[in-house]
Design a protein around this motif. Structure first.
Motif, PDB file in Angstrom:
ATOM      1  N   ALA A  79      42.420 -40.902  -8.463  1.00  0.00           N
ATOM      2  CA  ALA A  79      42.832 -40.703  -7.146  1.00  0.00           C
ATOM      3  C   ALA A  79      42.336 -39.270  -6.522  1.00  0.00           C
ATOM      4  O   ALA A  79      41.357 -38.876  -5.672  1.00  0.00           O
ATOM      5  CB  ALA A  79      43.737 -41.498  -6.167  1.00  0.00           C
ATOM      6  N   ARG A  80      43.201 -38.536  -7.261  1.00  0.00           N
ATOM      7  CA  ARG A  80      43.187 -36.499  -7.610  1.00  0.00           C
ATOM      8  C   ARG A  80      41.384 -35.864  -7.709  1.00  0.00           C
ATOM      9  O   ARG A  80      41.558 -35.542  -6.642  1.00  0.00           O
ATOM     10  CB  ARG A  80      44.185 -35.976  -8.020  1.00  0.00           C
ATOM     11  N   ARG A  81      41.078 -37.256  -8.327  1.00  0.00           N
ATOM     12  CA  ARG A  81      40.159 -36.223  -9.385  1.00  0.00           C
ATOM     13  C   ARG A  81      39.199 -36.624  -7.809  1.00  0.00           C
ATOM     14  O   ARG A  81      37.925 -35.801  -7.768  1.00  0.00           O
ATOM     15  CB  ARG A  81      39.786 -37.290 -10.501  1.00  0.00           C
ATOM     16  N   GLU A  82      39.451 -37.828  -7.075  1.00  0.00           N
ATOM     17  CA  GLU A  82      37.995 -38.275  -6.584  1.00  0.00           C
ATOM     18  C   GLU A  82      38.101 -37.004  -5.081  1.00  0.00           C
ATOM     19  O   GLU A  82      36.934 -37.234  -4.310  1.00  0.00           O
ATOM     20  CB  GLU A  82      39.031 -39.738  -5.998  1.00  0.00           C
ATOM     21  N   ALA A  83      39.069 -36.746  -4.608  1.00  0.00           N
ATOM     22  CA  ALA A  83      39.444 -36.644  -3.487  1.00  0.00           C
ATOM     23  C   ALA A  83      39.105 -35.042  -3.625  1.00  0.00           C
ATOM     24  O   ALA A  83      37.880 -34.527  -2.841  1.00  0.00           O
ATOM     25  CB  ALA A  83      41.028 -35.876  -3.362  1.00  0.00           C
TER      26      ALA A  83
END
Length: 129
Positions: A79-83
């Motif tokens: 999720a952090r990476r996608e953000a």
């Protein structure tokens, strides 16, 4: 700064050389503009991450997830990476290895539906007539 680019280039090459079987199968469908005429690249460095497959023109990233994306901690990392990738202007589609092995045509259809329509040769001025 030059050493950072060298690291990215070297790491991208290593990741391409060490691709998973699922990545190799999907790459066979994406490479050489085989999917809808769109150009994809593998292991594109974007920020601190390397995207599995990127269509720069469409701003689309395709991620292939193995079994290591199932814990809460791993999902939080994703999720952090996608953000970060979205902040860089990309949309991200995720597929599991299993989806690629069992439903490659469906995966390709999903990717195609996320890509913009390709203009006809007449619209680009490259058509006959």
């Amino acid at each position: 700064m030059r050493s950072a680019r060298l690291f990215e280039r070297t790491r991208s090459r290593d990741l391409r050389r060490e691709q998973t079987p699922a990545e190799a199968i999907l790459w066979g469908k994406l490479r050489a503009r085989r999917l809808g005429g769109f150009k994809f690249v593998r292991q594109e460095p974007i920020g601190p991450y390397f995207a599995d497959f990127t269509c720069r023109d469409a701003g689309l990233i395709i991620e292939v997830d193995g079994a290591t994306h199932s814990t809460d901690e791993e999902r939080a990392y994703d999720a952090r990476r996608e953000a970060v990738l979205r902040e860089a202007g990309y949309r991200v589609l995720r597929f599991s290895n299993d989806e690629i092995f069992k439903n490659l045509d469906g995966v390709c259809e999903t990717i195609l539906s996320a890509l913009p329509p390709v203009p006809s040769p007449r619209e680009t001025g490259r058509g006959l007539g």
